[in-house]
Design an enzyme around this catalytic site. Structure first.
Site, mmCIF file in Angstrom:
data_model
loop_
_atom_site.group_PDB
_atom_site.id
_atom_site.type_symbol
_atom_site.label_atom_id
_atom_site.label_comp_id
_atom_site.label_asym_id
_atom_site.label_seq_id
_atom_site.Cartn_x
_atom_site.Cartn_y
_atom_site.Cartn_z
ATOM 1 N N ASP A 11 -60.182 -40.625 -2.862
ATOM 2 C CA ASP A 11 -58.812 -41.131 -2.891
ATOM 3 C C ASP A 11 -57.934 -39.969 -3.389
ATOM 4 O O ASP A 11 -58.464 -38.995 -3.943
ATOM 5 C CB ASP A 11 -58.794 -42.328 -3.866
ATOM 6 C CG ASP A 11 -57.424 -42.649 -4.374
ATOM 7 O OD1 ASP A 11 -56.536 -42.867 -3.530
ATOM 8 O OD2 ASP A 11 -57.213 -42.673 -5.610
ATOM 9 N N ASP A 13 -54.126 -40.112 -5.046
ATOM 10 C CA ASP A 13 -53.361 -40.335 -6.284
ATOM 11 C C ASP A 13 -54.253 -40.863 -7.404
ATOM 12 O O ASP A 13 -54.917 -41.890 -7.241
ATOM 13 C CB ASP A 13 -52.252 -41.368 -6.045
ATOM 14 C CG ASP A 13 -51.126 -40.819 -5.193
ATOM 15 O OD1 ASP A 13 -50.707 -39.685 -5.440
ATOM 16 O OD2 ASP A 13 -50.679 -41.530 -4.279
HETATM 17 O O1 M1P Z 1 -51.986 -43.915 -4.166
HETATM 18 C C1 M1P Z 1 -51.797 -44.338 -2.883
HETATM 19 C C2 M1P Z 1 -50.440 -44.993 -2.747
HETATM 20 O O2 M1P Z 1 -49.437 -44.005 -2.895
HETATM 21 C C3 M1P Z 1 -48.145 -44.444 -2.809
HETATM 22 O O3 M1P Z 1 -47.925 -45.401 -3.809
HETATM 23 P P1 M1P Z 1 -46.641 -45.401 -4.794
HETATM 24 O O4 M1P Z 1 -45.540 -44.774 -4.049
HETATM 25 O O5 M1P Z 1 -46.475 -46.846 -5.128
HETATM 26 O O6 M1P Z 1 -47.047 -44.595 -6.002
HETATM 27 C C4 M1P Z 1 -47.881 -45.132 -1.486
HETATM 28 O O7 M1P Z 1 -47.870 -44.161 -0.476
HETATM 29 C C5 M1P Z 1 -48.937 -46.174 -1.210
HETATM 30 O O8 M1P Z 1 -48.827 -46.627 0.118
HETATM 31 C C6 M1P Z 1 -50.317 -45.627 -1.392
HETATM 32 O O9 M1P Z 1 -51.278 -46.640 -1.256
#
Ligand code: M1P
Length: 260
Positions: A11, A13
């Site tokens: 993953d 983030d």
């Molecule tokens: O971590 C993945 C997520 O990243 C973004 O989330 P947010 O903007 O809420 O931090 C989005 O692109 C989301 O679609 C994605 O799952």
């Protein structure tokens, strides 16, 4: 005995990077060097669209890793080649999509938050991304909303309302990042990308949102993967080291058994 062929799937983030931030050079170097030395393939799987994945992992992300999956794998690159994709609109249809959009906009309009920014709904290829605070937040504003959300459960309540309103559309509502909710057809979660991975002995998945309702939950739980739950990028490095250590021990043990 031939070496077990593994794929390590990450993953983005909270696993390879801080939320919506660029990957640290040390992390990237560690990944690329370790994969080369230990002979495994790397895959990236994000809920975000490909533009955001490129912002975070570099414009050349597709040439750096064997598998790059954006929008849970609805947008997929394998060995730098893009695979055909499906659209949420064809599954949902325009009427249902409009109902969903109207409901979200109405719900958001009735929320009072410390602040709001623009872009509350983003229609992507394989999902609709809904943000009660708006996607145009700065990094500081994201962090601020994330803290507020932890206390006030804005997104959890929103997900409950969406589930109640749309029980029959066959949609999943997943909390992925800091400020938004991903909405996609059931089954179009991160397990979707697994169909694109070549035959191998094991797929190790590393993610931070592995709890129920999180967007790593299904792939972490899947029988097709070995799930590794991490807290942040530093923890990901530690988990990889542990995995490789276990692999080395197994190799040594198998080698010793063969010599007998
Ligand atoms: O971590 C993945 C997520 O990243 C973004 O989330 P947010 O903007 O809420 O931090 C989005 O692109 C989301 O679609 C994605 O799952």
């Amino acid at each position: 005995m031939s070496e077990e062929k593994i794929v390590c799937l990450f993953d983005v983030d909270g696993t390879l990077t801080k939320p919506r931030q660029k990957i640290e050079p040390q992390m990237e170097q560690f990944l690329l060097e370790t994969a080369k030395r230990e002979k495994f393939d790397i895959g990236i799987v994000s809920g975000s669209d490909i533009a955001k994945v490129k912002e975070q992992l570099g414009d050349d992300v597709i040439s750096k890793y064997k598998y790059v999956f954006a929008e849970n794998g609805l947008i997929a690159y394998v060995d730098e080649k893009q695979l055909p994709s499906e659209s949420i609109l064809t599954v949902l249809g325009d009427d249902a999509h409009q109902e969903l959009t109207n409901f979200c906009l109405k719900y958001i309009s009735e929320l009072t938050l410390p602040f709001k920014r623009g872009t509350f709904i983003e229609l992507r290829t394989g999902m609709v991304n809904v943000s009660p605070v708006g996607r145009n937040c700065t990094t500081a504003e994201r962090d601020q909303f994330a803290e507020y959300d932890k206390e006030h459960h804005i997104r959890e309540k929103f997900v409950q309302a969406l589930k109640k309103e749309f029980p029959d559309l066959g949609l999943t509502f997943a909390i992925g990042g800091q400020i938004s909710i991903d909405v996609f057809p059931n089954g179009w979660d991160k397990t979707y990308c697994l169909r694109h991975i070549d035959e191998c002995d094991k797929i190790h998945f590393f993610g931070d949102r592995c709890y129920e309702g999180g967007n790593d939950y299904q792939i972490y739980q899947s029988d097709l993967t070995v799930g590794h739950r991490v807290n942040d990028p530093a923890d990901t490095i530690d988990e990889i080291k542990v995995l490789l250590e276990v692999r080395k021990e197994m190799r040594n043990r198998d080698g010793a058994l063969q010599c007998r």
